[in-house]
Write an enzyme that holds these catalytic residues in place. Structure first.
Site, PDB file in Angstrom:
ATOM      1  N   GLU A 142       4.124   2.454   8.755  1.00  0.00           N
ATOM      2  CA  GLU A 142       3.338   2.474   7.518  1.00  0.00           C
ATOM      3  C   GLU A 142       2.192   3.469   7.618  1.00  0.00           C
ATOM      4  O   GLU A 142       1.847   4.142   6.649  1.00  0.00           O
ATOM      5  CB  GLU A 142       2.776   1.077   7.217  1.00  0.00           C
ATOM      6  CG  GLU A 142       3.823   0.068   6.755  1.00  0.00           C
ATOM      7  CD  GLU A 142       4.392   0.379   5.379  1.00  0.00           C
ATOM      8  OE1 GLU A 142       4.866   1.518   5.184  1.00  0.00           O
ATOM      9  OE2 GLU A 142       4.394  -0.515   4.524  1.00  0.00           O
ATOM     10  N   THR A 198       1.445   6.751  -2.649  1.00  0.00           N
ATOM     11  CA  THR A 198       0.628   5.628  -2.194  1.00  0.00           C
ATOM     12  C   THR A 198      -0.797   6.094  -1.913  1.00  0.00           C
ATOM     13  O   THR A 198      -1.764   5.419  -2.265  1.00  0.00           O
ATOM     14  CB  THR A 198       1.226   5.011  -0.912  1.00  0.00           C
ATOM     15  OG1 THR A 198       2.568   4.618  -1.200  1.00  0.00           O
ATOM     16  CG2 THR A 198       0.453   3.795  -0.472  1.00  0.00           C
TER      17      THR A 198
END
Lengths: 309, 309
Positions: free
Chosen positions: B128, B180
């Site tokens: 991530e 993101t």
């Protein structure tokens, strides 16, 4: 005329991380109230204590609640109210909420339970508004519902009863004054998003812990990065008591409502008793008078002791 | 050599009000991954799709996870990984988390389950970090644990498995790009305390609703006053889809992760199917391609399809 005697529990608002939304009812201390329905429209208030609370209805937190109910329901009856107050005003243990919630609860019972539970909360909140300037329900709700409550919204009123874990509470009320309005004013109006995220992680953990009866999760969720760091400055020896409590086996705890009382949760009654003893001695050492309480969670809210209808 | 085939679910992070702490695994869409333990220390990556994801281990979210595990455990073996990706990169449905969590899960299984679940999460978070610059676990945790998870803390890792209500999900992935990192940058660093209080009331309500299986409470808790008002601007027709979803009987919903996918929860599969149909037609009308999914909640997390040890 009809009369009712009720027992009204003290309450601990916020439960550390749940500022303005969570509250818990406890069995000690509690107030007793006697309320008579009158044929006349008078609202008469008696106190059996020496706290010097006002007896004029519009200036008394119970009185204003009765006035609002009388007005809203357009009834001609009045009420005669006697308050045996044991929850000390200004303690942060829901003293004003007990008077307000007790008055609304008793009036509703005397009038044949014509109000819903949410409406009882609605009227009781007028007492909180008089006491602190804010119409909040975080003490009112657990006082009426018992156990631990979530005030998801106060307008419209949306109250969720949570599981009431088998916990014990030690609380200390040092004899220093912290006004709710002052305790509210010192809070910052803006906070950092990253702190808010930490806080809502703790709240989510606390709710999950309460619902799952997971005491370890409850304990490690009792952290407040937003309100406690500011408000605890107003409470002498707050950090000492917190540190010593954790050393003695408390699950966690913090400021009760807006203070100055401090509460700690424990799994066992003996631990709570040790905590109370320690709390008292910390204040004794610095010559601050204090009252301590050991209690379990009150699961029922306000209870009826006697009624003559 | 040992090999394993796994099925890795998509995930919906945040669940509207639980920014950075909540996530839910769903059964559709999902990735499949095959991982072989190698005698050499190579990390070889194959893709069976045309998303053009990197195959160099240090630049691939699954690859970096395998490198970190190899390094941390000081093992001489490498891994050969084949990813059949169906969770579209950039959808906001946990595509990078699936690759990262799948790699960590598979490596651990091939190495004899020497890591704890928390350690699997720990290593997956490196993926991530590579994908978005932030070591967050809100997709990783539900991908590995299944159901709905609370990431109470990611350092140290403290993950709580919540009840997984019998809900259906409709999700739409409009073909617009929301990075993101951009979705994170547009958030304000400071928020108002009063908004934070509203938010944590909703989070507390959502957790209580999930644990009590109270679908009405879940529905009325799915409100986000902090992140959604800012991020929804990046998603075409967000308000239209939300309004129409509620009209069609959705419990509530919002942005999936950082978007652009939108998800809605429903009590019945037929409602979720209607929602998906409506979502698709809203985007068809403005000539934006979209993919829709109807799924139930995945309760188990990553599952093993085949293993040869």
């Amino acid at each position: 005329m009809k009369n009712i005697k009720i027992k009204v529990p003290a309450t601990i608002a916020n439960l550390v991380c749940g500022f303005d939304i969570l509250g818990m009812a406890i069995n000690e201390p509690y107030d007793k109230m006697e309320v008579k329905l009158l044929k006349t429209s008078d609202i008469i208030i008696h106190h059996t204590d020496d706290f010097g609370l006002p007896v004029e209805a519009s200036k008394n937190v119970a009185g204003i609640v009765l006035m609002k109910i009388q007005e809203h329901l357009n009834i001609k009856n009045g009420f005669e109210l006697t308050i045996h107050k044991h929850i000390k005003p200004g303690s942060g243990l829901g003293s004003s909420a007990a008077s307000a919630a007790g008055a609304a609860f008793a009036a509703n019972a005397l009038l044949g339970n014509i109000l819903t539970k949410e409406e009882v909360v609605h009227f009781a909140m007028f007492g909180e508004e008089l006491a602190s300037g804010v119409r909040h329900a975080d003490n009112i709700a657990p006082c009426i519902y018992g156990g631990i409550t979530l005030v998801k919204s106060s307008d419209p009123i949306d109250i969720i009863s949570l599981n009431a874990p088998a916990l014990f509470v030690a609380a200390v009320h040092p004899q220093v004054e912290v006004k709710t309005s002052d305790a509210r004013q010192i809070l910052k109006k803006n906070i950092q998003l990253k702190d808010a995220i930490t806080q809502w992680g703790n709240i989510a953990g606390l709710i999950a812990g309460i619902e799952k009866n997971d005491l370890s999760l409850i304990g490690r969720s009792l952290n407040d990065v937003i309100v406690e760091p500011v408000r605890s400055i107003l409470i002498p020896e707050f950090e000492t008591i917190k540190r010593k409590s954790l050393e003695l086996g408390a699950l966690g705890g913090g400021i009760s409502g807006s203070g100055p009382s401090i509460f700690m949760l424990a799994e066992k009654k003996e631990t709570a008793q040790k905590l109370a003893h320690m709390m008292k001695s910390v204040y004794d050492q610095i010559d601050i008078d204090s009252f301590v309480y050991v209690s379990d969670v009150n699961k029922t809210g306000i209870s009826i002791e006697e009624q003559n209808f």
